[in-house]
Motif scaffolding. Structure first.
Motif, PDB file in Angstrom:
ATOM      1  N   GLU A 126      75.917  25.090  24.032  1.00  0.00           N
ATOM      2  CA  GLU A 126      76.577  23.948  23.091  1.00  0.00           C
ATOM      3  C   GLU A 126      77.795  24.340  22.433  1.00  0.00           C
ATOM      4  O   GLU A 126      78.659  23.388  22.186  1.00  0.00           O
ATOM      5  CB  GLU A 126      75.088  23.706  22.190  1.00  0.00           C
ATOM      6  CG  GLU A 126      75.352  24.410  20.834  1.00  0.00           C
ATOM      7  CD  GLU A 126      74.570  25.831  21.294  1.00  0.00           C
ATOM      8  OE1 GLU A 126      74.698  26.688  20.480  1.00  0.00           O
ATOM      9  OE2 GLU A 126      73.969  25.989  22.382  1.00  0.00           O
ATOM     10  N   ALA A 127      77.994  25.633  22.396  1.00  0.00           N
ATOM     11  CA  ALA A 127      79.270  26.295  21.782  1.00  0.00           C
ATOM     12  C   ALA A 127      80.165  26.548  22.642  1.00  0.00           C
ATOM     13  O   ALA A 127      81.490  26.565  22.386  1.00  0.00           O
ATOM     14  CB  ALA A 127      78.709  27.131  20.699  1.00  0.00           C
ATOM     15  N   THR A 141      81.583   7.565  23.459  1.00  0.00           N
ATOM     16  CA  THR A 141      80.568   8.241  24.306  1.00  0.00           C
ATOM     17  C   THR A 141      79.605   8.874  23.031  1.00  0.00           C
ATOM     18  O   THR A 141      78.403   8.834  23.203  1.00  0.00           O
ATOM     19  CB  THR A 141      80.834   9.398  25.069  1.00  0.00           C
ATOM     20  OG1 THR A 141      81.713  10.223  24.433  1.00  0.00           O
ATOM     21  CG2 THR A 141      81.609   8.707  26.416  1.00  0.00           C
ATOM     22  N   HIS A 142      80.255   8.966  21.899  1.00  0.00           N
ATOM     23  CA  HIS A 142      79.643   9.873  20.784  1.00  0.00           C
ATOM     24  C   HIS A 142      79.361   9.116  19.688  1.00  0.00           C
ATOM     25  O   HIS A 142      80.257   8.434  19.234  1.00  0.00           O
ATOM     26  CB  HIS A 142      79.897  11.158  20.349  1.00  0.00           C
ATOM     27  CG  HIS A 142      79.174  11.722  19.082  1.00  0.00           C
ATOM     28  ND1 HIS A 142      78.052  12.341  19.288  1.00  0.00           N
ATOM     29  CD2 HIS A 142      79.622  11.912  17.944  1.00  0.00           C
ATOM     30  CE1 HIS A 142      77.842  12.722  18.035  1.00  0.00           C
ATOM     31  NE2 HIS A 142      78.698  12.489  17.319  1.00  0.00           N
ATOM     32  N   GLY A 175      85.879  29.189  26.819  1.00  0.00           N
ATOM     33  CA  GLY A 175      86.030  27.826  26.207  1.00  0.00           C
ATOM     34  C   GLY A 175      85.016  27.696  24.932  1.00  0.00           C
ATOM     35  O   GLY A 175      83.930  27.654  25.157  1.00  0.00           O
ATOM     36  N   VAL A 176      85.786  27.527  23.648  1.00  0.00           N
ATOM     37  CA  VAL A 176      84.999  27.315  22.468  1.00  0.00           C
ATOM     38  C   VAL A 176      85.147  25.758  22.334  1.00  0.00           C
ATOM     39  O   VAL A 176      86.153  25.235  22.126  1.00  0.00           O
ATOM     40  CB  VAL A 176      85.505  28.060  21.216  1.00  0.00           C
ATOM     41  CG1 VAL A 176      84.816  27.785  19.947  1.00  0.00           C
ATOM     42  CG2 VAL A 176      85.723  29.584  21.358  1.00  0.00           C
ATOM     43  N   ILE A 177      83.893  25.153  22.406  1.00  0.00           N
ATOM     44  CA  ILE A 177      83.767  23.814  22.468  1.00  0.00           C
ATOM     45  C   ILE A 177      83.898  23.124  21.255  1.00  0.00           C
ATOM     46  O   ILE A 177      83.439  23.474  20.136  1.00  0.00           O
ATOM     47  CB  ILE A 177      82.696  23.311  22.946  1.00  0.00           C
ATOM     48  CG1 ILE A 177      82.265  23.708  24.445  1.00  0.00           C
ATOM     49  CG2 ILE A 177      82.242  21.751  23.088  1.00  0.00           C
ATOM     50  CD1 ILE A 177      80.759  23.516  24.926  1.00  0.00           C
ATOM     51  N   LEU A 178      84.863  22.171  20.893  1.00  0.00           N
ATOM     52  CA  LEU A 178      85.269  21.693  19.657  1.00  0.00           C
ATOM     53  C   LEU A 178      84.884  20.135  19.715  1.00  0.00           C
ATOM     54  O   LEU A 178      84.472  19.978  18.473  1.00  0.00           O
ATOM     55  CB  LEU A 178      86.908  21.671  19.640  1.00  0.00           C
ATOM     56  CG  LEU A 178      87.495  23.065  19.812  1.00  0.00           C
ATOM     57  CD1 LEU A 178      89.130  22.630  19.728  1.00  0.00           C
ATOM     58  CD2 LEU A 178      87.218  23.696  18.692  1.00  0.00           C
ATOM     59  N   ASN A 179      84.586  19.470  20.591  1.00  0.00           N
ATOM     60  CA  ASN A 179      84.184  18.095  20.385  1.00  0.00           C
ATOM     61  C   ASN A 179      82.513  18.236  20.482  1.00  0.00           C
ATOM     62  O   ASN A 179      81.736  17.759  21.418  1.00  0.00           O
ATOM     63  CB  ASN A 179      84.350  17.064  21.516  1.00  0.00           C
ATOM     64  CG  ASN A 179      84.171  17.484  22.980  1.00  0.00           C
ATOM     65  OD1 ASN A 179      84.053  18.808  23.240  1.00  0.00           O
ATOM     66  ND2 ASN A 179      84.030  16.779  23.832  1.00  0.00           N
ATOM     67  N   ARG A 180      81.927  18.435  19.362  1.00  0.00           N
ATOM     68  CA  ARG A 180      80.598  18.548  18.953  1.00  0.00           C
ATOM     69  C   ARG A 180      80.330  18.597  17.544  1.00  0.00           C
ATOM     70  O   ARG A 180      81.244  18.795  16.823  1.00  0.00           O
ATOM     71  CB  ARG A 180      80.097  19.878  19.616  1.00  0.00           C
ATOM     72  CG  ARG A 180      80.474  21.210  19.144  1.00  0.00           C
ATOM     73  CD  ARG A 180      80.090  22.481  19.913  1.00  0.00           C
ATOM     74  NE  ARG A 180      80.646  23.780  19.294  1.00  0.00           N
ATOM     75  CZ  ARG A 180      80.235  24.503  18.232  1.00  0.00           C
ATOM     76  NH1 ARG A 180      79.194  23.997  17.657  1.00  0.00           N
ATOM     77  NH2 ARG A 180      80.996  25.609  17.844  1.00  0.00           N
TER      78      ARG A 180
END
Length: 321
Positions: free
Chosen positions: A267-268, A2-3, A282-287
């Motif tokens: 976004e984070a 997807t990315h 939640g601290v987003i990691l897949n970014r």
């Protein structure tokens, strides 16, 4: 996939490695796309290939200017094109330390030796002279020290008894073309690989005093204290409960803080469906651009919020010195 990571390729010549990278990027499920091909040589053959394939190009001669000025011009073009990573493919300029430091961990290079052997030039002649059984190429992260960054992947090519540097180089070249696209794809996609992200979180979490791992609701969790009475300070979330995110869940100071962070930086951060009502964020990691030092600070803060007083007092005392 997807990315797709956006990469800029720097070249100075024919662009055979560029071609390998380019056509690999056109395959189904490719991990990256090339958004720019840039060169210090206006008539580099690789530029014509890029133009033919509809890829933006940029040229800026290094002659008569400082290394820093050249790098600044190339960097500006990368930023304008939206590049996440820079891949060197026969770029015959040594990058300035300041440029490399600004793009730490985001510049890759391929070097024609089995590093750490034979940094610099004349690698095939040196391998033959040393009586080595194999030569090859290495993909590595670029650091200020020449050819000294972490080696990501290598390919070995046998040296024949009567080899010349030219003949050996000709055999290594197609091996490079197999190696480079795969190594680049593996590296630029690992920020979206749950196994890689979990390993990073696990390393940071278990480095904190008296921590251990225990699954919670089917996902990895991290606790501080004894096995019997320890308390959770982090959970690893791999797109659970309908979330699109791979994240580490940590404790905030209050629901107001949680909601403010989610609103200000969606976004984070996000509010987890299952844990959010209890103040976990939640601290987003897949970014792109995850700051792992910041993730470590969140883990440490969350750890402190539930750690036994005897542990936090020791840390407080240590902070006085």
């Amino acid at each position: 996939m997807t990315h797709k990571a956006k990469i800029a390729v720097f070249i100075s010549g024919t662009g055979t490695n560029l071609a390998a990278l380019l056509y690999a990027s056109r395959l189904d499920d490719a991990a990256y796309e090339i958004v720019l091909v840039a060169s210090n040589v206006s008539d580099a053959a690789g530029l014509a290939l890029a133009q033919l394939e509809g890829i933006a190009t940029f040229t800026h001669s290094h002659k008569g200017i400082s290394r820093e000025e050249q790098d600044a011009a190339m960097e500006a073009a990368v930023v304008e094109a939206g590049g996440d990573f820079i891949v060197l493919a026969g770029y015959m300029r040594i990058l300035s330390d300041s440029f490399v430091e600004r793009w730490e961990g985001q510049i890759l290079n391929i070097h024609p030796s089995l590093l750490p052997k034979y940094k610099g030039l004349d690698t095939f002649a040196r391998a033959i002279e040393a009586g080595d059984s194999h030569a090859g190429s290495s993909v590595h992260i670029v650091t200020p020290e020449l050819d000294a960054g972490e080696v990501l992947a290598q390919v070995r090519v046998a040296i024949a008894p009567d080899d010349t540097p030219e003949a050996l180089a000709a055999r290594v070249k197609p091996a490079e073309h197999q190696l480079y696209p795969r190594a680049v794809a593996d590296y630029v996609s690992r920020g979206y690989d749950p196994e890689y992200l979990y390993a990073k979180v696990r390393e940071l979490a278990l480095a904190l005093p008296e921590t251990h791992e225990r699954d919670s609701h089917g996902s990895p969790g991290f606790r501080v204290g004894t096995e019997k009475s320890g308390k959770f300070f982090a959970h690893f979330n791999d797109q659970h409960h309908g979330s699109q995110h791979i994240a580490v869940l940590v404790k905030t100071g209050s629901m107001d803080e949680l909601l403010d962070l989610v609103e200000a930086q969606p976004e984070a951060y996000f509010k987890p469906a299952y844990y959010g009502a209890s103040g976990w964020i939640g601290v987003i990691l897949n970014r792109p651009g995850v700051d792992w030092e910041h993730v470590g600070e969140w883990l440490h803060r969350s750890w402190r919020s539930v750690a036994p007083a005897r542990l936090t007092k020791l840390l407080d005392a240590a902070d006085q010195f």
